[in-house]
Design an enzyme around this catalytic site. Structure first.
Site, PDB file in Angstrom:
ATOM      1  N   CYS A  85       0.868  -1.175   0.000  1.00 22.30           N
ATOM      2  CA  CYS A  85       0.000   0.000   0.000  1.00 22.30           C
ATOM      3  C   CYS A  85       0.912   1.234   0.000  1.00 22.30           C
ATOM      4  O   CYS A  85       1.818   1.336   0.828  1.00 22.30           O
ATOM      5  CB  CYS A  85      -0.901  -0.008   1.235  1.00 22.30           C
TER       6      CYS A  85
ATOM      7  N   CYS B  84      -6.967  -1.149   1.693  1.00 23.37           N
ATOM      8  CA  CYS B  84      -5.916  -1.643   2.579  1.00 23.37           C
ATOM      9  C   CYS B  84      -6.494  -1.886   3.964  1.00 23.37           C
ATOM     10  O   CYS B  84      -7.181  -1.029   4.517  1.00 23.37           O
ATOM     11  CB  CYS B  84      -4.790  -0.604   2.642  1.00 23.37           C
TER      12      CYS B  84
ATOM     13  N   CYS C 211      -4.687   0.807   6.653  1.00 19.26           N
ATOM     14  CA  CYS C 211      -4.989   2.248   6.691  1.00 19.26           C
ATOM     15  C   CYS C 211      -6.330   2.616   6.063  1.00 19.26           C
ATOM     16  O   CYS C 211      -6.746   3.770   6.130  1.00 19.26           O
ATOM     17  CB  CYS C 211      -3.878   3.051   6.026  1.00 19.26           C
TER      18      CYS C 211
ATOM     19  N   CYS D 153      -8.646  -5.214  -9.684  1.00 23.94           N
ATOM     20  CA  CYS D 153      -8.247  -4.161 -10.616  1.00 23.94           C
ATOM     21  C   CYS D 153      -7.837  -2.949  -9.776  1.00 23.94           C
ATOM     22  O   CYS D 153      -8.689  -2.307  -9.142  1.00 23.94           O
ATOM     23  CB  CYS D 153      -9.444  -3.843 -11.520  1.00 23.94           C
TER      24      CYS D 153
END
Length: 174
Positions: free
Chosen positions: A81, A130, A133, A153
């Site tokens: 991330c 994510c 976060c 995607c």
């Protein structure tokens, strides 16, 4: 035959009812705000991220197709991330979907990402974010390859590539 004013008034009333109903319906599935292990203020996120990464990760924007260098990138490693360095996808699950965005058939680990239903385009889609976060990564579709049949995607701006063998970067919160 009804007057033009009656038709316009009736049309406006139906549109208003439809909008109110849509707002109620769409709002009914909205999840309660969630606390994530990495939780920064808007100003802290803006200082940490580029404007494009902020728009994608924090405002759920989508980058233009074929704009990410990670779309046609095939080195071995891990995709983290870009907001918090959480390892989210592995290069061995990446495939060329032909859509213009980096695509994967599975996350690195099921608990590395989370999902929610997104109604921004009216029809429901599965948004992937994510798990550390809450940053918006992209969407999951059911037209991917075996073994999962899924296509994660993703926005390249939401990812940071880490070459194979390189340790994960610690997140500095100061």
């Amino acid at each position: 035959m009804p007057s033009r004013r009656a038709v316009l008034t009736g049309t406006a009333a139906v549109a208003a009812l439809g909008a109110a109903g849509s707002a109620w319906w769409l709002g009914s599935d909205a999840p309660a705000p969630r606390a994530y292990p990495v939780s920064l203020t808007e100003a802290e996120w803006r200082a940490r991220l580029s404007p494009g990464a902020f728009a994608v990760l924090r405002q759920e924007d989508t980058e233009a197709p074929y704009s990410s260098p990670l779309d046609d990138f095939w080195e071995a490693g891990t995709y983290d991330c870009a907001g918090c360095a959480n390892p989210v996808y592995a290069s061995d699950t990446k495939f060329d979907s032909g859509t213009g965005w980096p695509s994967f058939w599975a996350p690195l680990a099921e608990d590395a990402v989370g999902t929610k239903t997104d109604y921004k385009l009216v029809l429901p889609r599965t948004e992937v974010h994510c798990a550390r976060c809450g940053g918006h990564l992209g969407h999951i579709f059911t037209d991917g390859p075996d073994p999962t049949g899924k296509r994660h995607c993703l926005n390249g701006l939401a990812l940071a590539f880490r070459p194979e063998g390189e340790p994960a970067a610690p997140l500095a919160l100061s």
